[in-house]
Scaffold this motif. Structure first.
Motif, PDB file in Angstrom:
ATOM      1  N   UNK A   1       0.860  -1.243   0.008  1.00  0.00           N
ATOM      2  CA  UNK A   1       0.167  -0.062  -0.008  1.00  0.00           C
ATOM      3  C   UNK A   1       0.709   1.133   0.118  1.00  0.00           C
ATOM      4  N   UNK A   2       2.083   1.203   0.314  1.00  0.00           N
ATOM      5  CA  UNK A   2       2.891   2.428   0.301  1.00  0.00           C
ATOM      6  C   UNK A   2       3.404   3.007  -1.219  1.00  0.00           C
ATOM      7  N   UNK A   3       2.998   1.963  -2.029  1.00  0.00           N
ATOM      8  CA  UNK A   3       3.039   2.446  -3.570  1.00  0.00           C
ATOM      9  C   UNK A   3       1.777   3.073  -4.066  1.00  0.00           C
ATOM     10  N   UNK A   4       0.875   3.117  -3.143  1.00  0.00           N
ATOM     11  CA  UNK A   4      -0.555   4.122  -3.880  1.00  0.00           C
ATOM     12  C   UNK A   4       0.142   5.558  -4.152  1.00  0.00           C
ATOM     13  N   UNK A   5      -0.480   5.674  -5.490  1.00  0.00           N
ATOM     14  CA  UNK A   5      -0.347   7.160  -5.774  1.00  0.00           C
ATOM     15  C   UNK A   5      -1.302   7.302  -6.870  1.00  0.00           C
ATOM     16  N   UNK A   6      -1.894   8.788  -6.969  1.00  0.00           N
ATOM     17  CA  UNK A   6      -2.685   9.196  -7.999  1.00  0.00           C
ATOM     18  C   UNK A   6      -2.145   9.440  -9.109  1.00  0.00           C
ATOM     19  N   UNK A   7      -2.719   9.367 -10.327  1.00  0.00           N
ATOM     20  CA  UNK A   7      -2.285   9.919 -11.502  1.00  0.00           C
ATOM     21  C   UNK A   7      -1.740  11.351 -11.462  1.00  0.00           C
ATOM     22  N   UNK A   8      -0.691  11.520 -11.660  1.00  0.00           N
ATOM     23  CA  UNK A   8      -0.093  12.975 -11.941  1.00  0.00           C
ATOM     24  C   UNK A   8       0.910  13.023 -12.937  1.00  0.00           C
ATOM     25  N   UNK A   9       1.242  14.203 -13.460  1.00  0.00           N
ATOM     26  CA  UNK A   9       2.185  14.583 -14.505  1.00  0.00           C
ATOM     27  C   UNK A   9       3.583  14.628 -13.675  1.00  0.00           C
TER      28      UNK A   9
ATOM     29  N   UNK B   1      15.642  11.943  -7.431  1.00  0.00           N
ATOM     30  CA  UNK B   1      15.086  10.681  -7.059  1.00  0.00           C
ATOM     31  C   UNK B   1      15.009  10.865  -5.270  1.00  0.00           C
ATOM     32  N   UNK B   2      13.563  10.840  -4.867  1.00  0.00           N
ATOM     33  CA  UNK B   2      13.788  10.813  -3.310  1.00  0.00           C
ATOM     34  C   UNK B   2      14.371   9.615  -2.766  1.00  0.00           C
ATOM     35  N   UNK B   3      14.683  10.006  -1.515  1.00  0.00           N
ATOM     36  CA  UNK B   3      15.670   9.170  -0.807  1.00  0.00           C
ATOM     37  C   UNK B   3      14.623   8.648   0.620  1.00  0.00           C
ATOM     38  N   UNK B   4      13.369   8.860   0.537  1.00  0.00           N
ATOM     39  CA  UNK B   4      12.500   8.916   1.837  1.00  0.00           C
ATOM     40  C   UNK B   4      12.382   7.137   1.889  1.00  0.00           C
ATOM     41  N   UNK B   5      12.279   6.614   0.742  1.00  0.00           N
ATOM     42  CA  UNK B   5      11.699   5.312   0.899  1.00  0.00           C
ATOM     43  C   UNK B   5      12.127   4.554  -0.580  1.00  0.00           C
TER      44      UNK B   5
ATOM     45  N   UNK C   1      10.904   4.108  -6.724  1.00  0.00           N
ATOM     46  CA  UNK C   1      10.459   3.230  -7.545  1.00  0.00           C
ATOM     47  C   UNK C   1       9.319   4.110  -8.250  1.00  0.00           C
ATOM     48  N   UNK C   2       8.414   4.716  -7.428  1.00  0.00           N
ATOM     49  CA  UNK C   2       7.363   5.609  -8.274  1.00  0.00           C
ATOM     50  C   UNK C   2       8.077   6.644  -9.166  1.00  0.00           C
ATOM     51  N   UNK C   3       9.118   7.315  -8.460  1.00  0.00           N
ATOM     52  CA  UNK C   3       9.842   8.388  -9.268  1.00  0.00           C
ATOM     53  C   UNK C   3      10.105   7.810 -10.617  1.00  0.00           C
ATOM     54  N   UNK C   4      11.078   6.749 -10.742  1.00  0.00           N
ATOM     55  CA  UNK C   4      11.570   6.099 -11.875  1.00  0.00           C
ATOM     56  C   UNK C   4      10.572   5.523 -12.902  1.00  0.00           C
ATOM     57  N   UNK C   5       9.555   5.180 -12.065  1.00  0.00           N
ATOM     58  CA  UNK C   5       8.349   4.563 -13.104  1.00  0.00           C
ATOM     59  C   UNK C   5       7.721   5.857 -13.792  1.00  0.00           C
TER      60      UNK C   5
END
Length: 157
Positions: free
Chosen positions: A76-84, A90-94, A99-103
């Motif tokens: 569930x930590x991967x949950x994110x809404x569609x956004x530009x 690259x975030x270093x928080x988790x 992964x979401x940043x690269x994706x």
């Protein structure tokens, strides 16, 4: 003209040449339109394949982090809404945030006007990946219009 016969004219008249040119030009214009339409459909299929590859990429990242003892995360930590994509580094928080940043960066690179969203549930272990992009569509008119296309992929992890 006693006893002499007139020779018939030989060769092609101008009207026959004009009709042949009209048929030939119409045929060539039709073939050019078919080729253009074929390229358009081929590009749309290419973008659909890219969306499938990008969805599989983030799902593989989620699976890898879910099973890794060093980086075990709740899906569930991967949950994110569609956004530009707007981030600059690259975030270093988790691991999930990285992964979401690269994706999203990949979606921005490969999909015109692309956005992506993830919805995962820890209780059901289901993840839904949604990717949307703009696809040029000029089938119904001579002016090109963008059509918003959406790809959704749901799987159990």
């Amino acid at each position: 003209m006693n006893g002499t016969t007139l020779k018939k004219s030989q060769g092609v008249g101008l009207i026959e040449v004009l009709i042949t040119m009209l048929i030939l030009s119409t045929t060539l214009i039709t073939l050019a339109a078919l080729q253009t339409r074929s390229l358009q459909y081929n590009h749309g299929t290419y973008l659909g394949s890219q969306a499938n590859i990008l969805a599989a990429d983030i799902l593989d990242r989620i699976r890898a982090n879910k099973r890794s003892p060093a980086h075990a995360v709740q899906i569930a930590s991967y949950n994110t809404t569609a956004a530009v994509f707007t981030a600059s580094s690259v975030p270093t928080s988790s691991r999930a945030a990285a992964d979401i940043y690269i994706w999203r960066q990949n979606i921005e690179s490969y999909m015109p006007g692309g956005t992506g969203g993830i919805s995962c549930s820890n209780s059901t272990m289901l993840c839904t990946i949604t990717i949307t992009w703009n696809e040029v569509n000029n089938i119904n008119s001579l002016s090109s219009r963008d059509t918003l296309v959406s790809f959704s992929y749901t799987t159990r992890l």
